[in-house]
Design an enzyme around this catalytic site. Sequence first.
Site, PDB file in Angstrom:
ATOM      1  N   CYS B  85       0.831  -1.199   0.000  1.00 32.79           N
ATOM      2  CA  CYS B  85       0.000   0.000   0.000  1.00 32.79           C
ATOM      3  C   CYS B  85       0.874   1.261   0.000  1.00 32.79           C
ATOM      4  O   CYS B  85       1.596   1.491  -0.940  1.00 32.79           O
ATOM      5  CB  CYS B  85      -0.995  -0.039   1.164  1.00 32.79           C
ATOM      6  N   HIS B 201      -3.035  -5.767   1.105  1.00 31.22           N
ATOM      7  CA  HIS B 201      -2.472  -5.882   2.459  1.00 31.22           C
ATOM      8  C   HIS B 201      -2.345  -7.336   2.900  1.00 31.22           C
ATOM      9  O   HIS B 201      -3.265  -7.872   3.524  1.00 31.22           O
ATOM     10  CB  HIS B 201      -3.383  -5.147   3.446  1.00 31.22           C
ATOM     11  N   GLU B 203      -0.730  -8.465   5.340  1.00 32.56           N
ATOM     12  CA  GLU B 203      -0.727  -8.556   6.816  1.00 32.56           C
ATOM     13  C   GLU B 203      -2.142  -8.576   7.398  1.00 32.56           C
ATOM     14  O   GLU B 203      -2.331  -8.958   8.545  1.00 32.56           O
ATOM     15  CB  GLU B 203       0.097  -7.405   7.409  1.00 32.56           C
TER      16      GLU B 203
END
Lengths: 93, 236
Positions: B85, B201, B203
């Site tokens: 990002c 993302h 994560e």
Amino acid sequence: MLPEAHREGPLTTYVATIRVRPKAEIRDPQGEAIAGALRSLGTDVADVRTGKEIVVRFAAADEGAAHAAATSMGDQLLANPVIEEFVVQVAAE
Amino acid sequence: MKVAVLRFPGTWSENDFAHALTLVDAEPEILWHADADLHGYDAAIVPGGFTYGDYLRAGAIAAISPAAAELKRAAAEGMPILGSCNGFQILCEIGLLPGALVRNRHLEFRCDWVHLRIESDRTPFTAELVGQIVRMPIAHGEGCWVADELTLARVEANGQVVFRYTDARGGATPEANPNGSTANIAGVANEGGNVVGLMPHPERCSEELLGGTDGRLVLAALTGVRHTGRAPASVQ
């Protein structure tokens, strides 16, 4: 700009105006949205391009040095050469 | 494996990355950008967020931080570096990755789940994953990847396109493209393949609790540990 110790003569304060805009081949969706809004007001708009204006005050020996310093600011930080171009205008304050 | 997770003013995904990294047996350490020293680390992560409020351009101000010079040095030495990002935007602004990320074509901020096809196994984050369709969340307003024609051709020919937005069956259709990105590109690598950036993302999808675990594949590819058997943090 040269470090202070190497400069000669008095310094003048200059105002540099750096205008950054997307390159011609980069689509400008903000400009397109604004064009649509202007048309909705009944204005006959062919095209809108947006950009930003950055105004910087600083001291330099002469106009040439001020222009060079402002161009360096554009190259190093203010514009991304992949997507943007910029023009510099310098005037003594 | 020691992994440095960089924190700039306005970074917001560093703790999520640090947590997700522990799920694949990495030892994450969050480093402040101003004095980040990547010596002694095996990999580095540039997480998402809104560094310096996205002022000037997303990632532009972070890209002149002392951490940028350190990332350049480590990248030249072959260190695996992942930017997600805003981290992707920062790596492009530094010049470690080709192209640039501009305002989404439709001008909307997109917070959604997307499908991605993994296009290259030349990176430490996608080894053995090529061809897989994964599902990850996105949350961005400036994720439209652009490059001039020459750069695009070179990136495609060199296998530097790592992730492409697709539908669930792997079709890179215009409908599957959440931001108007060129050729549905969601993530690219540098020529060496050790530096990778992507808008989604990983994560935020590394545990069942969060609605998906495909992000863990990317982190597991780095450490070589697919599953630690560790319980999610919430029930530990």
